[in-house]
Design a protein around this motif. Sequence first.
Motif: not given
Lengths: 420, 420
Positions: B163-166, B207-210, B355-357, B384-385
């Motif tokens: 995960x890139x956010x967490x 890929x599906x994990x973003x 990625x939007x956050x 995705x994500x």
Amino acid sequence: MGNDLLERRARLLGPNVPIFYDRPVEIVRGQGAYLFDARGQRYLDAYNNVAHCGHSHPRIVKAICEQAGVLNTHTRYLHEGILDYAETLLGKVSFPGQLLMTCTGSEANDVALRMAQAVTGKRGFIATDNTYHGNTTAVAHLSTRRPPIGGWPDHIRRVPAPDSLAPLGGSLDAQPEAFAANVARAIDELEASGHGFAGFMLCPIFANEGMPGVAPGFLDPTVEVIRRAGGLILCDEVQPGFGRIGSNFWGHEWLGFTPDVVTMGKPMGNGHPVAGLVAAPQVMAAFREAFGYFNTFGGNPVSVAAAMEVLRVIEEEGLQENAAEVGAYLLDGLRELSHPLIADTRGLGLFLGIELARDGEPASAEAGRIVEAMRDRHVLMGRVGRAQHILKIRPPMVFSRADADELIGKLSDCFEELPA
Amino acid sequence: MGNDLLERRARLLGPNVPIFYDRPVEIVRGQGAYLFDARGQRYLDAYNNVAHCGHSHPRIVKAICEQAGVLNTHTRYLHEGILDYAETLLGKVSFPGQLLMTCTGSEANDVALRMAQAVTGKRGFIATDNTYHGNTTAVAHLSTRRPPIGGWPDHIRRVPAPDSLAPLGGSLDAQPEAFAANVARAIDELEASGHGFAGFMLCPIFANEGMPGVAPGFLDPTVEVIRRAGGLILCDEVQPGFGRIGSNFWGHEWLGFTPDVVTMGKPMGNGHPVAGLVAAPQVMAAFREAFGYFNTFGGNPVSVAAAMEVLRVIEEEGLQENAAEVGAYLLDGLRELSHPLIADTRGLGLFLGIELARDGEPASAEAGRIVEAMRDRHVLMGRVGRAQHILKIRPPMVFSRADADELIGKLSDCFEELPA
């Protein structure tokens, strides 16, 4: 050249890749009911049901080409193609249904199992002890030729297949009730085991079992048992469907019962990878609400163009009628073959079997010898049955009387050479 | 018209059939990177990886037509087509392998699972907690969007996706080791449960994990853990494969590890239903000896003609190079987009994500709004994500700089309209 190809095949594809015949054939061209090898030699195709309308049928090739040149994408965009096809196909099914499309019969059967699970909340299935419904993990559990990888699972129960050499219950008359009684016992076992009974998957004409002694009404007692238990009837029409049996468009129509799910595959696109299933609306809804099923290639515009043209060709070329007429002619001719090993000759349209037995026991080796001898005479056919002792004749639906004569003549020669 | 089609669709196909967009599009024609609706309006396709070489590619259409007009039968007869294709494809794989062909990526993954079972004699698998590997019963067990019918099975264990956010382990640097530690724990659990550990199925670029924060070497500690435990690495290249990521032909090459099985699907036939897998010879042999796998349509002459032409077009039209070059150009342009919700913009060739956050939390609704707004501007893309909060850009490989400019311009407009 054959040896070179076999060597390359083993090197590139690995060991034990299924192949036909002791002396495999290299096929390079197909037309109607004929296949041609690399040396230009013609083979009469008395086996391949995939090329339902005949090999390389020009109308179906054209339909594929035209649509492939315009668009080939998935069903998450709207497209009239799949809807027009659904309307046409559903009009040929005897109960009100809805369509789900896949690429292979295996995928269709895999979905059908989950439909029964979604409807019943249970997971136990019944199949016969001599069947094949496909190659996915879940569907291979039903197949009996080889143990599935991981072993036989407990939630599948097998009932003895109908048999003509040794009928269930001791006679062909007693067989329908005896078959149903075994199904009832398997249901009880599944309920007792905690798996519960979700459904029975079967080919309505028992094609892989060799069409042994079944007739309209055969399944009536079984259907009653299944309905009473709340299970679903999953009818695998991959072999009998699309008019092959001549008398009817589907095997279950001929048997005279209404399934919950009808699955279809091989002949549906005349070789293009298209398959699917028709399910009663409440069954479709239960599945669609439980699981977000999407099949990338399933129902794409090219697949439905191929499938639609197959339906048109069947109708406009009268292929179901041809199956009835040539099938009857062929059955008559085959019944005139005389050899001590021929125990029974039977057929439904262009699906015919000759059962070989010695002293009531399957004559498997001899059946194999006939298939090889026919291959050497350039006629392609196969074998089925619990002991692979039944000659299987299941040609493209364009098979003619002249083709039938060729088949009968060469088969007669092969039987003459076969020691009693 | 759209409403009529939706009504017919519900009536003929049942409820809850997956569809894109609040206002679905009816697509009737495709060419290169463009799709056209029934009113002739052009859409820029920034989503469909199936039409890898571009929609309705004339060379691939021609290859399909020519072969369909000559022969389309199964692999139990010898045919050079599948062997020539195998030779060419295997030459593009970084380890010595053998080919098995199916019709769908789902079927390929279903076989890959059984290969690992055949090799190890065990049945437990690991996948990430945010993935999709297909739609058969067995493969759907690995997918995490919806519970499979029958419930989550015990022999599948999920590890947290990168995960890139967490990031796992608290930082992007710590993530590779943390990911591997979770895999090691899952293996221990599977062994303790009695299922044992057969293998790990994963998309090498997640890929599906973003594509969250992975880079070459990311999987090195995980591969070591899996090898030590005797499990197989089943690499699902359905999305990254065939040059999409620009730098390499396969995702695992970029990551820098050697899998035991590589599965492939969607782009392989440019829309023709063809898929398959490449396995190390000892893996192929273990499977082929344990189970008589045969796929009626798999590897037929038309499928391999389509697949072979795809390989030729990728090479002769320089599509992998185009993915590298236009992908880099597109990534640069997307990185210049400025909006408070954009947390990260990343890409590998022509596979890109934004990625939007908000405050470190996924901004799913806003990602959805962007996708719909882009559709209204006639650009097709997806999401995705784990929270569907990552914009997914994965166009046909013929995507040009001009296409990239159009995408960037319209995306910029959409972000301008999006409240922070």
